[in-house]
Design a protein around this motif. Structure first.
Motif, PDB file in Angstrom:
ATOM      1  N   GLU A  48       0.763  -1.060  -0.028  1.00 47.30           N
ATOM      2  CA  GLU A  48      -0.059  -0.073  -0.050  1.00 47.30           C
ATOM      3  C   GLU A  48       0.974   1.330  -0.071  1.00 47.30           C
ATOM      4  N   ASN A  49       2.229   1.129  -0.222  1.00 46.37           N
ATOM      5  CA  ASN A  49       2.908   2.140   0.049  1.00 46.37           C
ATOM      6  C   ASN A  49       4.004   2.610  -1.142  1.00 46.37           C
ATOM      7  N   TYR A  50       3.470   1.939  -2.372  1.00 44.90           N
ATOM      8  CA  TYR A  50       4.308   2.035  -3.635  1.00 44.90           C
ATOM      9  C   TYR A  50       3.631   3.003  -4.190  1.00 44.90           C
ATOM     10  N   PRO A  51       4.503   4.325  -4.637  1.00 41.12           N
ATOM     11  CA  PRO A  51       3.945   5.506  -5.184  1.00 41.12           C
ATOM     12  C   PRO A  51       3.137   5.314  -6.497  1.00 41.12           C
ATOM     13  N   ALA A  52       1.833   5.885  -6.440  1.00 43.74           N
ATOM     14  CA  ALA A  52       0.962   6.056  -7.599  1.00 43.74           C
ATOM     15  C   ALA A  52       0.019   4.841  -7.596  1.00 43.74           C
ATOM     16  N   ILE A  53       0.435   3.758  -6.791  1.00 34.64           N
ATOM     17  CA  ILE A  53      -0.562   2.440  -6.836  1.00 34.64           C
ATOM     18  C   ILE A  53      -1.109   2.292  -5.337  1.00 34.64           C
ATOM     19  N   PHE A  54      -2.327   2.375  -5.266  1.00 36.71           N
ATOM     20  CA  PHE A  54      -2.939   2.456  -3.794  1.00 36.71           C
ATOM     21  C   PHE A  54      -2.940   1.018  -3.306  1.00 36.71           C
ATOM     22  N   LYS A  55      -3.223  -0.173  -3.894  1.00 37.55           N
ATOM     23  CA  LYS A  55      -3.177  -1.418  -3.335  1.00 37.55           C
ATOM     24  C   LYS A  55      -2.636  -2.295  -4.570  1.00 37.55           C
ATOM     25  N   ILE A  56      -1.674  -3.039  -4.090  1.00 36.02           N
ATOM     26  CA  ILE A  56      -1.235  -4.080  -5.053  1.00 36.02           C
ATOM     27  C   ILE A  56      -0.635  -5.455  -4.423  1.00 36.02           C
ATOM     28  N   SER A  57      -0.603  -6.484  -4.753  1.00 34.74           N
ATOM     29  CA  SER A  57       0.034  -7.566  -4.136  1.00 34.74           C
ATOM     30  C   SER A  57       1.322  -7.553  -4.591  1.00 34.74           C
ATOM     31  N   GLY A  58       2.531  -7.961  -3.680  1.00 31.85           N
ATOM     32  CA  GLY A  58       3.926  -7.958  -4.325  1.00 31.85           C
ATOM     33  C   GLY A  58       3.940  -8.773  -5.497  1.00 31.85           C
ATOM     34  N   PRO A  59       3.506  -9.897  -5.409  1.00 32.72           N
ATOM     35  CA  PRO A  59       3.864 -10.577  -6.869  1.00 32.72           C
ATOM     36  C   PRO A  59       3.393  -9.943  -8.150  1.00 32.72           C
ATOM     37  N   GLU A  60       2.363  -9.467  -8.095  1.00 36.07           N
ATOM     38  CA  GLU A  60       1.400  -8.499  -9.226  1.00 36.07           C
ATOM     39  C   GLU A  60       2.630  -7.506  -9.566  1.00 36.07           C
ATOM     40  N   LEU A  61       2.943  -6.808  -8.494  1.00 35.06           N
ATOM     41  CA  LEU A  61       3.905  -5.553  -8.674  1.00 35.06           C
ATOM     42  C   LEU A  61       4.991  -5.973  -9.399  1.00 35.06           C
ATOM     43  N   VAL A  62       5.847  -7.101  -9.280  1.00 37.15           N
ATOM     44  CA  VAL A  62       6.763  -7.267  -9.919  1.00 37.15           C
ATOM     45  C   VAL A  62       6.492  -7.881 -11.344  1.00 37.15           C
ATOM     46  N   SER A  63       5.183  -8.654 -11.252  1.00 39.76           N
ATOM     47  CA  SER A  63       4.886  -9.135 -12.823  1.00 39.76           C
ATOM     48  C   SER A  63       4.680  -7.894 -13.676  1.00 39.76           C
ATOM     49  N   ARG A  64       4.213  -6.866 -13.171  1.00 37.98           N
ATOM     50  CA  ARG A  64       4.145  -5.667 -14.159  1.00 37.98           C
ATOM     51  C   ARG A  64       5.262  -4.925 -14.596  1.00 37.98           C
ATOM     52  N   VAL A  65       6.383  -5.088 -13.737  1.00 38.87           N
ATOM     53  CA  VAL A  65       7.526  -4.548 -14.272  1.00 38.87           C
ATOM     54  C   VAL A  65       8.113  -5.519 -15.081  1.00 38.87           C
ATOM     55  N   HIS A  66       8.132  -6.758 -15.099  1.00 34.50           N
ATOM     56  CA  HIS A  66       8.606  -8.056 -15.602  1.00 34.50           C
ATOM     57  C   HIS A  66       8.079  -7.777 -17.103  1.00 34.50           C
TER      58      HIS A  66
END
Length: 322
Positions: A48-66
Motif C-alpha cells: 500500500e506504500n508504492y507511489p501511484a499504486i494504492f493497493k497491489i500484491s507483491g507478486p503482481e507488482l513485480v509481474s507488471r515490471v517484468h
C-alpha cells in the motif's frame, strides 16, 4: 572475446526487473537470469506504500515490471547463477544448468535467495521437477500430482495457484495447520485439490531423470511415507547468498554487497542493487530505484566500452546514445 549481451541482470525481483526495464529501454541487449519472479515480494500479500499504486500484491507488482521489461526487449530465463568471472572486459556468467553467458556489464539484483530444504535429491532435480517459484513453473505440471512445501503467508499464493493447475497437491508443513486463516483455508479446501500433510518434513526427493516421488517424515511419529509426484514446489523464505561473487565485490558483516549510490561495486562494469546491497532500508520502491540507478550506470559503462558518447540518460526523454 565478444560479449553476447550488453548487460546481464541477475535476479527477478523488483530491483532486477526495474534494472532490466531501463537497460532494455536504452536499447541495450539485456538478459535477466532469475531463479524465480518476485523474490521477497512473493511474501507480501498487500503493498500500500508504492507511489501511484494504492493497493497491489507483491507478486503482481513485480509481474507488471517484468512485462514492461520484456515489452522493451529484455530476455528472461529461469535458472540459478552459480559463478561469475571477468575475462578482460567481458563477464562470463555460468548457471546451475551448465549454460554460460557473456556480457559487457552485470547487475547483481538477486536480493535474497530462496531457501532450500537441503535434502538428498534436491540439487540433482533442480529444474527437473524441483522448483522454488510456483507462479513460474506450475503451468508445466498442469493436471499432475505435485507437492508443496510452504506455510504461513508465503503459502497463500502457491496454494492458490496449485488449486487451479494441479490434479492434486500434497501440502507439506511442520505444524498442525499451514495457515491460521479459516476463511482462506476453507476456500482452498473447498476446491478439493489440496491434501494436507501436517507435522511433516521432506527428507528425500526421488526419481530417475526427473522428480517421481518425495519421502515425507512425520515429525511426531517418525513414520515415513512416499508420495508419488511429478514436481515439488518449495517456498519457505529467503537467505542472502553472495559467496559466488565475493571475489568481485566487497561484503559487509551481513554478507551484503557494498555498492555506492550509482550501484557501482569495486569491479568496473559490475553493479548491484536492491536488498542484496548494504543499504539499510529494504523497501520495494527503494529497490526499484536502485535497480534503475544501476541500469543507467551500466548503460554509461557499456557505451564507453563501445567507444560511444553518452549525452544524457534522462530516460523520460527519448535521448539517443551515439
Amino acid at each position: 572475446m565478444e560479449a553476447s549481451y550488453d548487460v546481464i541482470v541477475v535476479g527477478g525481483g523488483i530491483a532486477g526487473f526495474s534494472a532490466a526495464l531501463y537497460a532494455a529501454r536504452q536499447k541495450l541487449k539485456t538478459l535477466v537470469i532469475a531463479k524465480d519472479i518476485g523474490g521477497q515480494l512473493n511474501m507480501t500479500t498487500l503493498v500500500e506504500n508504492y507511489p501511484a499504486i494504492f493497493k497491489i500484491s507483491g507478486p503482481e507488482l513485480v509481474s507488471r515490471v517484468h512485462q514492461q521489461a520484456e515489452h522493451f526487449g529484455a530476455e528472461v530465463i529461469f535458472d540459478e547463477v552459480v559463478d561469475i568471472k571477468k575475462d578482460g572486459n567481458v563477464f562470463l556468467v555460468r548457471t546451475y544448468g551448465g549454460d554460460e553467458y557473456s556480457a559487457l556489464s552485470v547487475i547483481l539484483a538477486f536480493g535474497k535467495t530462496p531457501k532450500e530444504l537441503g535434502v538428498p535429491g534436491e540439487a540433482r532435480f533442480k529444474n527437473k521437477g524441483v522448483s522454488y517459484c510456483t507462479i513460474c513453473d506450475a503451468p508445466f505440471f498442469k493436471g499432475q500430482d505435485v507437492a508443496l512445501v510452504s506455510w504461513g503467508d508465503l503459502a497463500r499464493e502457491p496454494a492458490t495457484i496449485l488449486s487451479s493447475t494441479a490434479n492434486k497437491f500434497y501440502w507439506i508443513f511442520p505444524g498442525e495447520r499451514p495457515i491460521y486463516d479459516d476463511e482462506f483455508m476453507s476456500s482452498i479446501m473447498n476446491v478439493g485439490k489440496a491434501v494436507l500433510v501436517p507435522n511433516s518434513e521432506v527428507v528425500e526427493i526421488k526419481g530417475g531423470t526427473k522428480v517421481e516421488a518425495v519421502v515425507v517424515k512425520n515429525r511426531k511419529s517418525g513414520e515415513l511415507q512416499e508420495l508419488k509426484v511429478s514436481a515439488i514446489f518449495i517456498e519457505i523464505g529467503y537467505v542472502t547468498k553472495t559467496d559466488f561473487v565475493k571475489h568481485l565485490v566487497d561484503l559487509n558483516e551481513r554478507g551484503e554487497i557494498i555498492a555506492d549510490w550509482e550501484g557501482k561495486t569495486k569491479t568496473p562494469g559490475l553493479f548491484a542493487a536492491g536488498d542484496v546491497i548494504q543499504y539499510p532500508y529494504k523497501q520495494a520502491v527503494i529497490a526499484a530505484a536502485q535497480g534503475v540507478a544501476a541500469a543507467l550506470s551500466a548503460t554509461a559503462y557499456v557505451m564507453r566500452m563501445k567507444g560511444k558518447t553518452v549525452h544524457s540518460l534522462t530516460d523520460w526523454r527519448a535521448e539517443k546514445l551515439r
